[in-house]
Design a protein around this motif. Structure first.
Motif, PDB file in Angstrom:
ATOM      1  N   LYS A  23       0.832  -1.210   0.000  1.00  0.00           N
ATOM      2  CA  LYS A  23       0.000   0.000   0.000  1.00  0.00           C
ATOM      3  C   LYS A  23       0.864   1.257   0.000  1.00  0.00           C
ATOM      4  N   GLN A  24       1.929   1.266   0.820  1.00  0.00           N
ATOM      5  CA  GLN A  24       2.823   2.424   0.874  1.00  0.00           C
ATOM      6  C   GLN A  24       3.512   2.639  -0.468  1.00  0.00           C
ATOM      7  N   LEU A  25       4.051   1.571  -1.027  1.00  0.00           N
ATOM      8  CA  LEU A  25       4.769   1.690  -2.293  1.00  0.00           C
ATOM      9  C   LEU A  25       3.855   2.169  -3.406  1.00  0.00           C
ATOM     10  N   ASN A  26       2.646   1.653  -3.445  1.00  0.00           N
ATOM     11  CA  ASN A  26       1.698   2.097  -4.463  1.00  0.00           C
ATOM     12  C   ASN A  26       1.445   3.594  -4.326  1.00  0.00           C
ATOM     13  N   ALA A  27       1.285   4.056  -3.096  1.00  0.00           N
ATOM     14  CA  ALA A  27       1.057   5.495  -2.874  1.00  0.00           C
ATOM     15  C   ALA A  27       2.259   6.316  -3.350  1.00  0.00           C
ATOM     16  N   TYR A  28       3.463   5.848  -3.053  1.00  0.00           N
ATOM     17  CA  TYR A  28       4.663   6.558  -3.505  1.00  0.00           C
ATOM     18  C   TYR A  28       4.745   6.611  -5.025  1.00  0.00           C
ATOM     19  N   VAL A  29       4.482   5.480  -5.666  1.00  0.00           N
ATOM     20  CA  VAL A  29       4.552   5.445  -7.131  1.00  0.00           C
ATOM     21  C   VAL A  29       3.493   6.355  -7.728  1.00  0.00           C
ATOM     22  N   GLU A  30       2.265   6.263  -7.203  1.00  0.00           N
ATOM     23  CA  GLU A  30       1.167   7.088  -7.712  1.00  0.00           C
ATOM     24  C   GLU A  30       1.478   8.578  -7.570  1.00  0.00           C
ATOM     25  N   SER A  31       2.158   8.960  -6.486  1.00  0.00           N
ATOM     26  CA  SER A  31       2.425  10.376  -6.250  1.00  0.00           C
ATOM     27  C   SER A  31       3.790  10.828  -6.793  1.00  0.00           C
ATOM     28  N   SER A  32       4.523   9.938  -7.443  1.00  0.00           N
ATOM     29  CA  SER A  32       5.870  10.271  -7.912  1.00  0.00           C
ATOM     30  C   SER A  32       5.876  11.252  -9.074  1.00  0.00           C
ATOM     31  N   GLY A  33       4.759  11.366  -9.772  1.00  0.00           N
ATOM     32  CA  GLY A  33       4.705  12.251 -10.924  1.00  0.00           C
ATOM     33  C   GLY A  33       5.334  11.636 -12.166  1.00  0.00           C
ATOM     34  N   LYS A  34       5.757  10.393 -12.050  1.00  0.00           N
ATOM     35  CA  LYS A  34       6.372   9.701 -13.183  1.00  0.00           C
ATOM     36  C   LYS A  34       5.349   8.789 -13.849  1.00  0.00           C
ATOM     37  N   ASN A  96      -1.545 -18.054  -4.020  1.00  0.00           N
ATOM     38  CA  ASN A  96      -1.391 -17.175  -2.859  1.00  0.00           C
ATOM     39  C   ASN A  96      -0.463 -16.003  -3.198  1.00  0.00           C
ATOM     40  N   PRO A  97      -0.907 -15.084  -4.039  1.00  0.00           N
ATOM     41  CA  PRO A  97      -0.029 -13.980  -4.438  1.00  0.00           C
ATOM     42  C   PRO A  97       0.434 -13.122  -3.256  1.00  0.00           C
ATOM     43  N   SER A  98      -0.310 -13.149  -2.162  1.00  0.00           N
ATOM     44  CA  SER A  98       0.102 -12.367  -0.993  1.00  0.00           C
ATOM     45  C   SER A  98       1.387 -12.905  -0.372  1.00  0.00           C
ATOM     46  N   LEU A  99       1.847 -14.074  -0.821  1.00  0.00           N
ATOM     47  CA  LEU A  99       3.096 -14.638  -0.317  1.00  0.00           C
ATOM     48  C   LEU A  99       4.326 -14.082  -1.036  1.00  0.00           C
ATOM     49  N   LEU A 100       4.124 -13.160  -1.987  1.00  0.00           N
ATOM     50  CA  LEU A 100       5.268 -12.497  -2.616  1.00  0.00           C
ATOM     51  C   LEU A 100       6.058 -11.799  -1.520  1.00  0.00           C
ATOM     52  N   LYS A 101       7.345 -12.106  -1.437  1.00  0.00           N
ATOM     53  CA  LYS A 101       8.179 -11.612  -0.340  1.00  0.00           C
ATOM     54  C   LYS A 101       8.313 -10.094  -0.360  1.00  0.00           C
ATOM     55  N   ASN A 102       8.628  -9.528  -1.503  1.00  0.00           N
ATOM     56  CA  ASN A 102       8.852  -8.085  -1.620  1.00  0.00           C
ATOM     57  C   ASN A 102       8.246  -7.570  -2.917  1.00  0.00           C
ATOM     58  N   ALA A 103       7.935  -6.299  -2.917  1.00  0.00           N
ATOM     59  CA  ALA A 103       7.441  -5.676  -4.145  1.00  0.00           C
ATOM     60  C   ALA A 103       8.595  -5.590  -5.149  1.00  0.00           C
ATOM     61  N   ILE A 104       8.236  -5.479  -6.417  1.00  0.00           N
ATOM     62  CA  ILE A 104       9.238  -5.423  -7.482  1.00  0.00           C
ATOM     63  C   ILE A 104       8.924  -4.236  -8.383  1.00  0.00           C
ATOM     64  N   LEU A 114      12.015  -4.308  -3.801  1.00  0.00           N
ATOM     65  CA  LEU A 114      11.843  -3.284  -2.773  1.00  0.00           C
ATOM     66  C   LEU A 114      11.428  -3.947  -1.466  1.00  0.00           C
ATOM     67  N   LYS A 115      12.279  -3.799  -0.467  1.00  0.00           N
ATOM     68  CA  LYS A 115      12.019  -4.410   0.834  1.00  0.00           C
ATOM     69  C   LYS A 115      11.392  -3.426   1.808  1.00  0.00           C
ATOM     70  N   SER A 116      11.448  -2.137   1.455  1.00  0.00           N
ATOM     71  CA  SER A 116      10.867  -1.100   2.299  1.00  0.00           C
ATOM     72  C   SER A 116      10.487   0.091   1.423  1.00  0.00           C
ATOM     73  N   ALA A 117       9.656   0.946   1.975  1.00  0.00           N
ATOM     74  CA  ALA A 117       9.255   2.146   1.239  1.00  0.00           C
ATOM     75  C   ALA A 117      10.457   3.059   1.015  1.00  0.00           C
ATOM     76  N   SER A 118      11.405   3.055   1.933  1.00  0.00           N
ATOM     77  CA  SER A 118      12.584   3.908   1.765  1.00  0.00           C
ATOM     78  C   SER A 118      13.444   3.452   0.582  1.00  0.00           C
ATOM     79  N   ASP A 119      13.369   2.159   0.235  1.00  0.00           N
ATOM     80  CA  ASP A 119      14.081   1.691  -0.964  1.00  0.00           C
ATOM     81  C   ASP A 119      13.588   2.443  -2.196  1.00  0.00           C
TER      82      ASP A 119
END
Length: 138
Positions: A23-34, A96-104, A114-119
């Motif tokens: 959820k955090q990463l999606n928000a960052y990407v959506e607001s990135s302006g890219k 079980n797609p929720s078992l994806l370890k990290n976002a990509i 991406l292991k964290s939003a700061s990444d």
């Protein structure tokens, strides 16, 4: 040629909206302006070929994409002696797609786990010349 479209001017995010990091990463990407494409794997089916391409792009095995520490995984497959072939790991991710370890994230031909939003913030932060910094993989 892969099945995942790669555009150096677009960010593609594979994530799950069922966890807080996604959820955090999606928000960052959506607001990135890219220019971006977000793929919520909890709502969109990712094919076995795409999973294989994601793993290959990251330089990992399919098993490395799965969070084997997740309680749902342990409940279904146990905690030790997990012996699955690539087809088995694809079934885990498919069912079980929720078992994806990290976002990509894919940007151009670069695949980043991406292991964290700061990444994401670090990866997208422009340097003093206004050019995106390359992300340093572990």
């Amino acid at each position: 040629m892969g099945v995942i479209a790669m555009d150096k001017k677009q960010i593609t995010l594979y994530y799950s909206s069922k966890n807080s990091l996604g959820k955090q990463l999606n928000a960052y990407v959506e607001s990135s302006g890219k220019k971006h494409l977000t793929i919520d794997i909890s709502k969109t089916n990712v094919t076995g070929t795409q999973w294989a391409e994601l793993a290959d792009g990251l330089g990992k095995k399919l098993s490395d994409l799965v969070n084997t520490d997740h309680p749902d995984f342990k409940s279904a497959y146990g905690e030790t002696d997990i012996d699955l072939d690539d087809e088995g790991w694809l079934k885990v991710l498919d069912k079980n797609p929720s078992l994806l370890k990290n976002a990509i994230i894919i940007k151009g031909k670069e695949f980043i786990e991406l292991k964290s939003a700061s990444d994401f913030i670090q990866y997208m932060e422009p340097d003093s010349k206004g050019i995106d910094k390359p992300y340093k993989k572990d």
